[in-house]
Each structure stands twice: as structure tokens, then as C-alpha cells.
Design an enzyme around this catalytic site. Structure first.
Site, PDB file in Angstrom:
ATOM      1  N   CYS A  56      42.871  39.672  27.831  1.00 30.49           N
ATOM      2  CA  CYS A  56      43.843  39.825  28.920  1.00 30.49           C
ATOM      3  C   CYS A  56      44.372  38.474  29.369  1.00 30.49           C
ATOM      4  CB  CYS A  56      43.192  40.564  30.087  1.00 30.49           C
ATOM      5  SG  CYS A  56      44.319  40.917  31.455  1.00 30.49           S
ATOM      6  N   CYS A  58      38.712  47.852  36.913  1.00 29.06           N
ATOM      7  CA  CYS A  58      38.830  48.818  38.010  1.00 29.06           C
ATOM      8  C   CYS A  58      39.012  50.239  37.515  1.00 29.06           C
ATOM      9  CB  CYS A  58      39.961  48.424  38.949  1.00 29.06           C
ATOM     10  SG  CYS A  58      41.629  48.732  38.321  1.00 29.06           S
TER      11      CYS A  58
END
Length: 406
Positions: A127, A228
Site C-alpha cells: 500500500c 479496518c
């Protein structure tokens, strides 16, 4: 606020380095805001001093990909609201950028493929490489010009300029128990001159204290743990999350004796369902002293789709000291000579996990691919993990572990 920050870091001089260059008053300053206290304080440090400071929020996951309970507010929507509250408090504009497609193609799908092959990938490193310091960089370059802005993030790492050549280098954070330099080890070194990691000079208690002084609504917000959209998933554990994206590929869980004879003890649903060093909860004949006790994954055999287990958490089969490293992204053009020099001077270390104790190297071989030998065997090194190289506290780059041996 910025003066207090400068006062703190002014006392934390690193030998051989000077402070990183900071923006001029009217430079474009972009702060990546994730809704946590670290990025919020990063924004607060620059918002009141640079007229062209503005925030940016990256959404890399969306409803179409989510497995969460539809009755719950998605994490990215809650985070966006927190970012907006902080930006409004600091009186800076903030943009929302949607990089769902980029994250899916460049990070998530390769992660799934690696898991399916029995590897242990790190999506956080991907990421950073492809989204936060990849796609975002492309957009900012197009908007402001390639060298006409600074990007500020809340990472626990430092960028300091060498006293010798004034070039920027990536270093561990001052607060080593939160250090994130491992996760940044694949970003393009050419970008370092435009990056600022102010939080890397502070401790977590100092961050929260300064955030409270600045009146930030995120000052007491708990740190995020993991991804998340997995944490909030009704399916709970990451293994259960992966099951929704990876097909079952049933294979045998086996032991291999000293004569290379295999014995089957159970089944697995896919090589991705276990990691190297993980305890395996299968039934073993506990009445037999040869099998009594806990068993752990020592190896994954991709060709036969088998998982090998051994008895005992500290079984010698779980410890390896030779790593084969490929796809290296160096942060210095003299990477090879610096590695050899670092081994000679005994100040070269590696990590294959974030926050682990650094492991010294005793040799490296560049004949075909990079092969390194550790000073002492390490437990549960898994192919697919990143091997990050450090010259003392400076990141030299990293590569993917393709194979391990002893």
C-alpha cells in the site's frame, strides 16, 4: 505548535545527519490525513504556518469490496468524518481521493495470489509503495508539478540529510517501539526529498500531548490495529476474511521423519490457511510421548499442496539462517558495496518483520540472486515476507524472501 516541535527535535541530533530541509513559507504542503492522531498532529504542525497547506484523505476500500455488516457505518466513512472535523478545526481545505481500483489491482489481488501460493505477503508495504507513495504521488505531480510540493504523513520514521552529501535518507523513528521504517522500505528513494515525517521525531506520549494542546478531536483516539475492513468484518479473523476471496484447495497436513517418510495427520483448506510458525490445532495421539504436545507449521510444499508440521514451538526445523532475497528495491545506488562494507564493519542488520530485534548479517552473495546468512538462526521466517536491510538505523532497501534454508 511548530516552534515547540522544533524545540523538541532540536535536542535529538543524529550523528552524521542534519535536519531535513523544510518548506518555504509559500510552498505547497500536502498532508496525508488518515483520521488518526499521528496524521492529525502532522496537519496541525503545518496548518498554522504555511498558507498553502491542505489535507488529503485516501479511500482505498469501498462498499463493493466490503464484507462488513451493512447496518454498520464503514470504517472509511467514519475516518473521513474525523478528517473533516480536524481539517475544519485547523481551517485547512481537505480533498478526498478514491484509489479503490489501484489498491485492488496493485495491492489486494497480488496479496491474494501470494497467499494462494503459500507465501506470506505484507499488504501494508504494498500500500505504501503503490498507493500512498505511488498513485498519490502521480496525482500530486500532475496537480502541482513533480517538484513543486511537499508531502507530509504521520509515519513513525525520519528523513534526515547526510552531512557528507546533503542527500536525504530514510531512518528509523526516534521512538523505536512504534517505528514504521520497515513498511516504507519499498518506496522510491527519489521521492524522499519531498517527504516529511514529523511524527518520527516524537514519542507517542508527546504526540498525544501536543494533539491535546492543539485541541484536536483525535487526541485520545485509539490507534488503529490492522486493516479496518478486516477488523470491522463480521467474519472476524483474517483467515476467515481470506476464505471469501480464495478458493478452497484441500491438502494434507503431514509430518516427515528422518527417513523422509511422510505421515498424514489431517487436512487443510489451502496453503494460505496457515503461516510458518503457527500452532496447528489438529488432534494428535497425546497418549504417545512421541506426539504429545503442541505442533507447529514448519514448511509449505507448494507442488504437493502439503503443510509440514513439527513438534514444539522451538523445534530446530522452525529456525533458519540463510535467506534468498529477490525483487530488491535499493534506496542507495551503492547498495551492493554498502552491504558488503556493512557486513565487514558489523553494522548491517536485517528485519523480516516490523519491530523485531534487528539481526546482524555475516555474509552475502550476489552470484545469482542475493543470498544472505544471518549471524544466528531465526524462528518462523516465511517466503513472501520482506527482508529489510539497515545500515545502523538507516534503511538501505528491501526485497522479497523467496526461499529459506539452514
Amino acid at each position: 505548535m511548530l516552534s515547540r516541535f522544533n524545540e523538541i527535535i532540536g535536542k535529538r541530533v543524529v550523528k552524521g545527519y542534519k535536519s531535513q530541509h523544510f518548506p518555504a513559507l509559500h510552498d505547497n504542503v500536502i498532508i496525508a490525513m488518515s483520521s488518526g492522531v499521528d496524521s492529525s498532529l502532522s496537519a496541525a504542525l503545518f496548518a498554522g504556518h504555511f498558507p498553502k497547506a491542505r489535507g488529503v484523505y485516501i479511500q482505498s476500500w469501498g462498499k463493493s469490496q466490503s464484507l462488513t455488516d451493512p447496518r454498520l457505518e464503514p470504517c472509511y466513512e467514519r475516518d473521513w468524518k474525523d478528517v473533516c472535523r480536524v481539517a475544519q478545526h485547523l481551517n485547512i481545505p481537505v480533498d478526498k481521493m478514491n484509489f479503490e481500483k489501484d489498491y485492488w489491482l496493485d495491492v489486494f489481488e497480488p496479496m491474494l495470489e501470494n497467499y494462494n501460493q503459500g507465501m506470506t505477503p505484507n499488504p501494508d508495504i504494498g500500500c505504501n509503495k503503490f498507493v500512498k507513495f505511488g498513485k498519490l504521488r502521480q496525482v500530486l505531480d500532475q496537480t502541482y508539478g513533480a517538484r513543486n510540493y511537499w508531502l507530509v504523513t504521520g509515519h513513525y520514521s525520519r528523513i534526515l540529510n547526510s552531512l557528507n552529501d546533503d542527500k536525504p535518507h530514510l531512518l528509523r523513528s526516534f521512538y523505536t517501539c512504534k517505528d514504521q521504517s520497515y513498511y516504507l522500505s519499498q518506496i522510491n528513494a527519489d521521492y524522499l526529498s519531498q517527504l516529511i515525517f514529523p511524527i518520527g521525531h516524537l514519542t507517542k506520549p508527546e504526540v498525544r500531548q501536543l494533539a491535546a494542546v492543539a485541541g484536536l478531536s483525535t487526541a485520545t483516539k485509539p490507534d488503529s490495529q490492522g486493516i479496518c475492513f478486516v477488523n470491522n468484518s463480521q467474519h472476524g479473523k483474517f483467515k476467515h476474511f481470506l476464505r471469501h476471496y480464495l478458493p478452497d484447495s484441500v491438502g494434507n497436513i503431514i509430518t516427515v521423519d528422518e527417513n523422509e517418510q511422510k505421515r498424514i495427520w489431517g487436512k487443510h483448506t489451502g496453503l494460505w490457511s496457515y503461516t510458518i510458525g503457527q500452532k496447528v490445532g489438529i488432534s494428535m495421539p497425546q497418549g504417545d510421548p512421541r506426539y504429545a504436545g503442541a505442533w507447529y507449521v514448519s514448511e509449505k510444499l507448494h507442488d504437493s499442496n502439503e503443510i509440514v508440521i513439527v513438534k514444539g514451538r522451538d523445534n530446530p526445523a522452525l529456525y533458519k539462517d540463510v535467506l534468498y532475497v529477490s525483487n530488491i528495491v535499493p534506496m542507495d545506488r551503492n547498495f551492493r558495496s554498502l552491504l558488503e562494507e556493512g557486513i565487514s564493519n558489523q553494522n548491517l542488520f536485517v528485519q523480516y518483520r516490523s519491530l523485531q530485534e534487528p539481526v546482524p548479517l555475516i555474509s552475502c552473495d550476489f552470484s545469482h540472486q542475493l543470498v544472505i546468512k544471518l549471524a544466528r538462526p531465526q524462528r518462523a521466517i516465511a517466503p513472501g515476507q520482506y527482508c529489510c536491510f539497515y545500515l545502523n538505523n538507516r534503511v538501505m532497501g528491501s526485497g522479497t524472501i523467496s526461499r529459506v534454508s539452514s
